[in-house]
Motif scaffolding. Sequence first.
Motif, short mmCIF file in Angstrom:
data_model
loop_
_atom_site.label_atom_id
_atom_site.label_comp_id
_atom_site.label_asym_id
_atom_site.label_seq_id
_atom_site.Cartn_x
_atom_site.Cartn_y
_atom_site.Cartn_z
N CYS A 313 0.85 -1.19 0.00
CA CYS A 313 0.00 0.00 0.00
C CYS A 313 0.88 1.24 0.00
N GLN A 314 0.66 2.11 -0.96
CA GLN A 314 1.48 3.32 -1.08
C GLN A 314 1.13 4.36 -0.03
N ASP A 315 0.03 4.16 0.70
CA ASP A 315 -0.39 5.14 1.71
C ASP A 315 -0.03 4.73 3.13
N CYS A 316 -0.06 3.42 3.42
CA CYS A 316 0.21 2.98 4.80
C CYS A 316 1.35 1.98 4.90
N GLY A 317 1.78 1.39 3.78
CA GLY A 317 2.91 0.46 3.80
C GLY A 317 2.55 -0.98 4.04
N PHE A 318 1.27 -1.34 4.05
CA PHE A 318 0.87 -2.73 4.28
C PHE A 318 1.35 -3.59 3.11
N ARG A 319 2.00 -4.72 3.43
CA ARG A 319 2.54 -5.62 2.42
C ARG A 319 1.80 -6.95 2.45
N ALA A 320 1.51 -7.48 1.27
CA ALA A 320 0.76 -8.73 1.22
C ALA A 320 0.91 -9.38 -0.14
N HIS A 321 0.60 -10.71 -0.18
CA HIS A 321 0.43 -11.35 -1.48
C HIS A 321 -0.70 -10.65 -2.23
N LYS A 322 -0.66 -10.74 -3.54
CA LYS A 322 -1.72 -10.12 -4.33
C LYS A 322 -3.07 -10.74 -3.99
N LYS A 323 -3.11 -12.07 -3.83
CA LYS A 323 -4.36 -12.74 -3.48
C LYS A 323 -4.84 -12.33 -2.10
N CYS A 324 -3.91 -12.21 -1.15
CA CYS A 324 -4.29 -11.82 0.21
C CYS A 324 -4.82 -10.39 0.24
N SER A 325 -4.25 -9.52 -0.59
CA SER A 325 -4.67 -8.11 -0.58
C SER A 325 -6.13 -7.96 -1.00
N GLU A 326 -6.64 -8.92 -1.77
CA GLU A 326 -8.03 -8.85 -2.22
C GLU A 326 -9.02 -9.11 -1.09
N LYS A 327 -8.52 -9.65 0.04
CA LYS A 327 -9.41 -10.00 1.15
C LYS A 327 -9.38 -8.95 2.27
N LEU A 328 -8.54 -7.93 2.12
CA LEU A 328 -8.39 -6.95 3.19
C LEU A 328 -9.61 -6.02 3.28
N PRO A 329 -10.01 -5.63 4.48
CA PRO A 329 -11.07 -4.63 4.63
C PRO A 329 -10.54 -3.24 4.28
N ASN A 330 -11.45 -2.30 4.11
CA ASN A 330 -11.07 -0.92 3.78
C ASN A 330 -10.71 -0.17 5.05
N ASP A 331 -9.54 -0.48 5.60
CA ASP A 331 -9.15 0.11 6.88
C ASP A 331 -7.75 0.71 6.82
N CYS A 332 -7.39 1.26 5.66
CA CYS A 332 -6.05 1.84 5.50
C CYS A 332 -5.86 3.01 6.47
N MET A 333 -4.72 3.02 7.13
CA MET A 333 -4.35 4.11 8.05
C MET A 333 -3.10 4.80 7.49
N PRO A 334 -3.28 5.76 6.58
CA PRO A 334 -2.13 6.37 5.91
C PRO A 334 -1.26 7.17 6.85
N THR A 335 0.00 7.33 6.48
CA THR A 335 0.96 8.12 7.26
C THR A 335 1.66 9.10 6.33
N MET A 336 2.05 10.24 6.85
CA MET A 336 2.75 11.24 6.05
C MET A 336 4.13 10.74 5.64
N LYS A 337 4.68 9.79 6.38
CA LYS A 337 5.98 9.22 6.02
C LYS A 337 5.90 8.53 4.67
N LYS A 338 4.75 7.93 4.36
CA LYS A 338 4.58 7.26 3.07
C LYS A 338 4.08 8.23 2.00
N LEU A 339 3.24 9.19 2.39
CA LEU A 339 2.63 10.08 1.40
C LEU A 339 3.61 11.14 0.90
#
Length: 480
Positions: A313-339
């Motif tokens: 995730c370019q906003d929060c840095g969460f890393r996952a398999h492509k298949k696993c990323s499809e199961k994630l809820p919409n709970d991104c917590m972005p940080t200014m360090k990434k943005l």
Amino acid sequence: MQPGDPLAAIQQWKRDIYYIQLQAPKPKKIECHIDIPSRPIFYGKEFHGEISRHEADELLLSDGCYLVRESQRNPGCYTLAIRFENATKNYKLYYDVNLQQHYVGDKYFDNLDDLVADGLICFYVHLKAPGYIASMNTGDESHYDESPYMRYRNDMMTRRTNRPTLVGTRSQSPAAQASASSQLSHQSTFHQSPPSLPTQPPHRLSSQLPGRNLATAGIATPVLPPRSSVFNSSVGVPPPTPTTEPPARRLSSDGPDGPRFIPSGKQAGDWMDIMQQEKTHNFKTTTFKSLANCWCEFCFHFMWGLIQQGVECQDCGFRAHKKCSEKLPNDCMPTMKKLKRMFGLDLTTLLKATNKSIPYVVEKCIEEIENRGMHYEGLYRVAGFHDHIEEIRKAFDLDGDADITEHGYEDIATITSVLKLFFRQLPVPLITFEVYPKLTAAVTNESLIRDVLVELKSALILLPTSHFQTLKYLICHLNR
């Protein structure tokens, strides 16, 4: 996992896939020692010219061996033949002249050795860990609630909710807020709840609406003017006059006409609405070069391969398999360090990252405009100096703050142009694409004024919380 890694105390990564990758066959190039005049310049001695599949099978004797041949049926088309598990696999091979890279599927490689090595790893993982691959597709293999990201997210939400906030201060940059919280938390002037949101303008529509309260902060229901006085104007619907005075707002420094009012901060309920608002992860296929980053934070398994092993995730840095990323809820917590910027970001992303209910750029620009520009002729019509506008934008993006006082930039048109630039660069407009046609339809509706107000309200509640609060803040400013 490196010794002493703090993540080891949270959860032991599952290393089975990693060990399987280490055992995968290594690529072995089968060279052709005959000079082939038709050999393309981007292939080496692994190119064998026009040979049949049967001839390729005879040359590939062990797992990991590979060669490139030209198709006998389609001259100019090339096939990559790889030996794995005593069988030869054939794939159409392509070369991108512009990128100067080889590819078979959606992965691009600088050389064929890496392409074959990555393919052999994928073959071997699917052969040795079929149960795990199946669990990825069904979603059974998940430890999301125990993941480092979720622990970090919950901790961040707790700290943001309980952060100390100075009562009655002007808007501060995100960095300044963090510094003030740590240095002054012992003083009695602090409390543990977020500050209140900007107060409603006197003309704010009032009604209890599902999911959104458009008439809080003590503003009474306005007396509706006659329909003719509303629709005779060419510029739209003027604000109705309230029957009671709006609640007092914090005084700023005195203006030419005496004391003026500016918004006093954020209201806890609306601020929490923004922080808890759903936000999708902004995933991008990524090559993880460090072993420490090659672990999926959803299933805790290793992300195999040499390049583009998974998504981040370019906003929060969460890393996952492509298949696993499809199961994630919409709970991104972005940080200014990434943005790393403030302009050109989605409003919800920016507000969640900066821990604010109103964009800091908007707050600071409006505060400066109201301090010294309310009687400026051509306010918001006259454009500022382009170079100065870019200087301010870069300062906000790089440093998180900018000196936009009169000492830094005397021309108030520069500040108004920065504010307009911020809204112009939003990827999703302040009034979203979904809501805009509904608002314009309501304004041009020839029905009774009460029906128009109902349509306006039903459109406004469709705005995301971040857009709604920012629009409210901007309208308050324009009304003043």
